[in-house]
Design a protein around this motif. Structure first.
Motif, PDB file in Angstrom:
ATOM      1  N   ILE A 114       0.834  -1.207   0.000  1.00 38.06           N
ATOM      2  CA  ILE A 114       0.000   0.000   0.000  1.00 38.06           C
ATOM      3  C   ILE A 114       0.864   1.251   0.000  1.00 38.06           C
ATOM      4  CG2 ILE A 114      -1.715   1.319   1.297  1.00 38.06           C
ATOM      5  CD1 ILE A 114      -2.762  -1.381   2.375  1.00 38.06           C
ATOM      6  N   LEU A 115       1.912   1.252   0.814  1.00 34.95           N
ATOM      7  CA  LEU A 115       2.815   2.401   0.852  1.00 34.95           C
ATOM      8  C   LEU A 115       3.431   2.656  -0.521  1.00 34.95           C
ATOM      9  CD1 LEU A 115       4.693   1.808   4.243  1.00 34.95           C
ATOM     10  CD2 LEU A 115       3.037   3.618   3.748  1.00 34.95           C
ATOM     11  N   LYS A 116       3.898   1.592  -1.164  1.00 29.14           N
ATOM     12  CA  LYS A 116       4.514   1.739  -2.481  1.00 29.14           C
ATOM     13  C   LYS A 116       3.502   2.230  -3.522  1.00 29.14           C
ATOM     14  CE  LYS A 116       8.236  -1.688  -2.015  1.00 29.14           C
ATOM     15  NZ  LYS A 116       8.770  -2.985  -2.503  1.00 29.14           N
ATOM     16  N   ARG A 117       2.301   1.680  -3.464  1.00 28.51           N
ATOM     17  CA  ARG A 117       1.276   2.069  -4.448  1.00 28.51           C
ATOM     18  C   ARG A 117       0.903   3.543  -4.309  1.00 28.51           C
ATOM     19  NH1 ARG A 117      -4.047   2.393  -3.708  1.00 28.51           N
ATOM     20  NH2 ARG A 117      -4.054   1.062  -1.852  1.00 28.51           N
ATOM     21  N   ILE A 118       0.699   3.980  -3.092  1.00 24.93           N
ATOM     22  CA  ILE A 118       0.290   5.369  -2.885  1.00 24.93           C
ATOM     23  C   ILE A 118       1.439   6.331  -3.144  1.00 24.93           C
ATOM     24  CG2 ILE A 118      -0.368   7.008  -1.048  1.00 24.93           C
ATOM     25  CD1 ILE A 118      -2.363   4.874  -0.106  1.00 24.93           C
ATOM     26  N   ASN A 119       2.644   5.945  -2.759  1.00 22.12           N
ATOM     27  CA  ASN A 119       3.795   6.797  -3.038  1.00 22.12           C
ATOM     28  C   ASN A 119       3.956   6.993  -4.544  1.00 22.12           C
ATOM     29  OD1 ASN A 119       6.228   8.201  -1.979  1.00 22.12           O
ATOM     30  ND2 ASN A 119       7.319   6.650  -3.155  1.00 22.12           N
ATOM     31  N   GLN A 120       3.840   5.916  -5.301  1.00 19.57           N
ATOM     32  CA  GLN A 120       3.986   5.992  -6.748  1.00 19.57           C
ATOM     33  C   GLN A 120       2.830   6.763  -7.373  1.00 19.57           C
ATOM     34  OE1 GLN A 120       6.639   5.057  -8.550  1.00 19.57           O
ATOM     35  NE2 GLN A 120       5.608   6.031 -10.283  1.00 19.57           N
ATOM     36  N   LYS A 121       1.628   6.561  -6.859  1.00 19.76           N
ATOM     37  CA  LYS A 121       0.465   7.272  -7.403  1.00 19.76           C
ATOM     38  C   LYS A 121       0.637   8.772  -7.275  1.00 19.76           C
ATOM     39  CE  LYS A 121      -4.529   7.897  -6.826  1.00 19.76           C
ATOM     40  NZ  LYS A 121      -5.766   7.440  -6.139  1.00 19.76           N
ATOM     41  N   ALA A 122       1.032   9.220  -6.096  1.00 22.12           N
ATOM     42  CA  ALA A 122       1.203  10.660  -5.882  1.00 22.12           C
ATOM     43  C   ALA A 122       2.344  11.211  -6.727  1.00 22.12           C
ATOM     44  CB  ALA A 122       1.450  10.943  -4.400  1.00 22.12           C
ATOM     45  N   ASN A 123       3.460  10.497  -6.757  1.00 21.57           N
ATOM     46  CA  ASN A 123       4.611  10.986  -7.499  1.00 21.57           C
ATOM     47  C   ASN A 123       4.345  11.092  -9.000  1.00 21.57           C
ATOM     48  OD1 ASN A 123       6.034  11.200  -5.148  1.00 21.57           O
ATOM     49  ND2 ASN A 123       7.509   9.579  -5.599  1.00 21.57           N
ATOM     50  N   SER A 124       3.502  10.207  -9.514  1.00 23.61           N
ATOM     51  CA  SER A 124       3.250  10.196 -10.955  1.00 23.61           C
ATOM     52  C   SER A 124       2.064  11.061 -11.365  1.00 23.61           C
ATOM     53  CB  SER A 124       3.016   8.760 -11.435  1.00 23.61           C
ATOM     54  OG  SER A 124       1.879   8.196 -10.811  1.00 23.61           O
ATOM     55  N   SER A 125       1.190  11.407 -10.420  1.00 21.40           N
ATOM     56  CA  SER A 125      -0.035  12.128 -10.787  1.00 21.40           C
ATOM     57  C   SER A 125       0.044  13.634 -10.584  1.00 21.40           C
ATOM     58  CB  SER A 125      -1.222  11.574  -9.985  1.00 21.40           C
ATOM     59  OG  SER A 125      -1.059  11.816  -8.594  1.00 21.40           O
ATOM     60  N   ILE A 126       1.084  14.111  -9.870  1.00 22.21           N
ATOM     61  CA  ILE A 126       1.217  15.542  -9.608  1.00 22.21           C
ATOM     62  C   ILE A 126       2.321  16.114 -10.487  1.00 22.21           C
ATOM     63  CG2 ILE A 126       1.751  17.289  -7.854  1.00 22.21           C
ATOM     64  CD1 ILE A 126       0.683  15.335  -5.761  1.00 22.21           C
ATOM     65  N   LYS A 127       2.020  17.218 -11.158  1.00 19.15           N
ATOM     66  CA  LYS A 127       3.030  17.894 -11.970  1.00 19.15           C
ATOM     67  C   LYS A 127       3.861  18.803 -11.067  1.00 19.15           C
ATOM     68  CE  LYS A 127       3.599  21.134 -15.811  1.00 19.15           C
ATOM     69  NZ  LYS A 127       2.894  21.976 -16.825  1.00 19.15           N
ATOM     70  N   PRO A 128       5.184  18.616 -11.032  1.00 21.84           N
ATOM     71  CA  PRO A 128       5.999  19.439 -10.132  1.00 21.84           C
ATOM     72  C   PRO A 128       6.067  20.893 -10.592  1.00 21.84           C
ATOM     73  CG  PRO A 128       7.405  18.066 -11.508  1.00 21.84           C
ATOM     74  CD  PRO A 128       5.997  17.629 -11.763  1.00 21.84           C
ATOM     75  N   VAL A 129       5.820  21.806  -9.670  1.00 22.63           N
ATOM     76  CA  VAL A 129       5.905  23.236  -9.954  1.00 22.63           C
ATOM     77  C   VAL A 129       6.285  23.941  -8.661  1.00 22.63           C
ATOM     78  CG1 VAL A 129       3.440  23.602  -9.523  1.00 22.63           C
ATOM     79  CG2 VAL A 129       4.691  25.234 -10.939  1.00 22.63           C
ATOM     80  N   SER A 130       7.069  24.984  -8.752  1.00 31.17           N
ATOM     81  CA  SER A 130       7.524  25.670  -7.546  1.00 31.17           C
ATOM     82  C   SER A 130       6.376  26.396  -6.854  1.00 31.17           C
ATOM     83  CB  SER A 130       8.627  26.681  -7.891  1.00 31.17           C
ATOM     84  OG  SER A 130       8.084  27.798  -8.576  1.00 31.17           O
ATOM     85  N   ASN A 131       6.561  26.655  -5.575  1.00 29.12           N
ATOM     86  CA  ASN A 131       5.559  27.361  -4.785  1.00 29.12           C
ATOM     87  C   ASN A 131       5.238  28.721  -5.422  1.00 29.12           C
ATOM     88  OD1 ASN A 131       4.281  27.416  -1.798  1.00 29.12           O
ATOM     89  ND2 ASN A 131       5.033  29.457  -2.278  1.00 29.12           N
ATOM     90  N   PHE A 132       6.277  29.484  -5.829  1.00 31.00           N
ATOM     91  CA  PHE A 132       6.050  30.819  -6.388  1.00 31.00           C
ATOM     92  C   PHE A 132       5.333  30.752  -7.730  1.00 31.00           C
ATOM     93  CE2 PHE A 132       7.250  34.546  -8.893  1.00 31.00           C
ATOM     94  CZ  PHE A 132       6.855  35.567  -8.031  1.00 31.00           C
ATOM     95  N   ASP A 133       5.787  29.845  -8.596  1.00 28.36           N
ATOM     96  CA  ASP A 133       5.150  29.728  -9.908  1.00 28.36           C
ATOM     97  C   ASP A 133       3.706  29.246  -9.789  1.00 28.36           C
ATOM     98  OD1 ASP A 133       7.441  30.576 -11.152  1.00 28.36           O
ATOM     99  OD2 ASP A 133       8.150  28.555 -11.650  1.00 28.36           O
TER     100      ASP A 133
END
Length: 216
Positions: free
Chosen positions: A80-99
Motif C-alpha cells: 500500500i505504501l509503495k502504491r500510494i507513493n507511486q500514485k502521488a509521485n506520478s499524478s502531480i506535476k511538479p511546480v515551484s511554490n512561487f510559480d
C-alpha cells in the motif's frame, strides 16, 4: 521547498496537550534497532504553511490528541505504501511554490489542480494513506534539508521496523537513515498541530534500498 516563517508554540503548553508516549506495541526498542528511528527532541516552531493550511481547512486540523501509534510493517502495508507513493509521485506535476501560487510564502494544500511542490506531494500521500486506513499518528509531515541543503518536505511513516520516508524526489521508499537529508522537525505523533525538533543527519544517501528486507 519550505518558508522560514513559523509559529512558535511554548514548550509548556505543548507538553500539557500530549498524552504519555506509548512504547512500541508494548515493547521498548533495542539499541541495535535505535538507528532505524529518528530521535526527536522537544516542541519547536510550527511551519507557517501548516498554520495557513489549518486556517483554510480547519476540519483537517481540529482533531483530538491521540496515543502514539506505529504501523506494523508487513507485505500488505508495504504494498500500500509503495502504491500510494507511486500514485502521488506520478499524478502531480511538479511546480515551484512561487510559480504555482504567486507568493514566496509557503502554501500547503492538496493537489487541487494536479500541480504542486514537495508539500503538496507529502500532504496528498498523508491523505491517501489515512483514507486507506493508516493511523494519523504514524503519518508525519517532516521538514528537512535535502542533499543540496535546500528546504524540502517529505512524509515520515512510523513503522515497527523503523521510520520510512515517502519522497517526491525519489520514487523508492527509503529508511530515514538512508536519505542523507538533514532532518529539522516533524509533526508530533500525538498531535499534528505540535511539531518536535530532530536536528540530525539521516545517514548517508542511498537511492537503492531494499525496504522489503524489513518485512517479517
Amino acid at each position: 521547498m519550505f518558508g522560514a516563517t513559523s509559529l512558535n508554540v511554548s514548550s509548556a503548553s505543548a507538553q500539557s496537550t500530549l498524552p504519555k508516549q506509548s512504547t512500541l506495541f508494548g515493547k521498548t526498542q533495542s539499541s541495535s534497532d535505535a538507528s532505524r528511528f529518528a530521535v526527536v527532541g522537544g516542541p519547536t516552531s510550527v511551519p507557517y504553511g501548516w498554520v495557513d493550511f489549518c486556517h483554510r481547512r480547519p476540519k483537517e486540523c481540529k482533531v483530538p490528541a491521540l496515543q502514539a501509534t506505529n504501523i506494523k510493517l508487513n507485505a500488505q502495508t508495504l504494498r500500500i505504501l509503495k502504491r500510494i507513493n507511486q500514485k502521488a509521485n506520478s499524478s502531480i506535476k511538479p511546480v515551484s511554490n512561487f510559480d504555482h501560487w504567486g507568493t514566496m510564502m509557503d502554501h500547503w494544500d492538496y493537489p487541487v489542480d494536479g500541480k504542486g511542490d514537495c508539500k503538496i506531494y507529502a500532504l496528498y500521500k498523508r491523505k491517501l494513506l489515512m483514507e486507506a486506513g493508516f493511523p494519523r499518528q504514524a503519518l508525519l509531515m517532516t521538514v528537512v534539508h535535502d542533499l543540496d541543503n535546500e528546504g524540502h518536505t517529505i512524509l515520515t511513516v512510523k513503522t515497527d521496523k523503523g521510520d520510512l520516508v515517502l519522497d517526491n524526489l525519489v520514487d523508492q521508499i527509503r529508511p530515514w537513515n538512508a536519505t542523507g537529508y538533514y532532518f529539522v522537525k516533524r509533526q508530533s505523533q500525538q498531535n499534528p498541530n505540535i511539531w518536535v525538533s530532530i536536528n540530525r543527519r539521516g545517514g548517508t544517501p542511498q537511492t537503492l534500498t531494499n525496504v522489503a528486507k524489513l518485512v517479517d
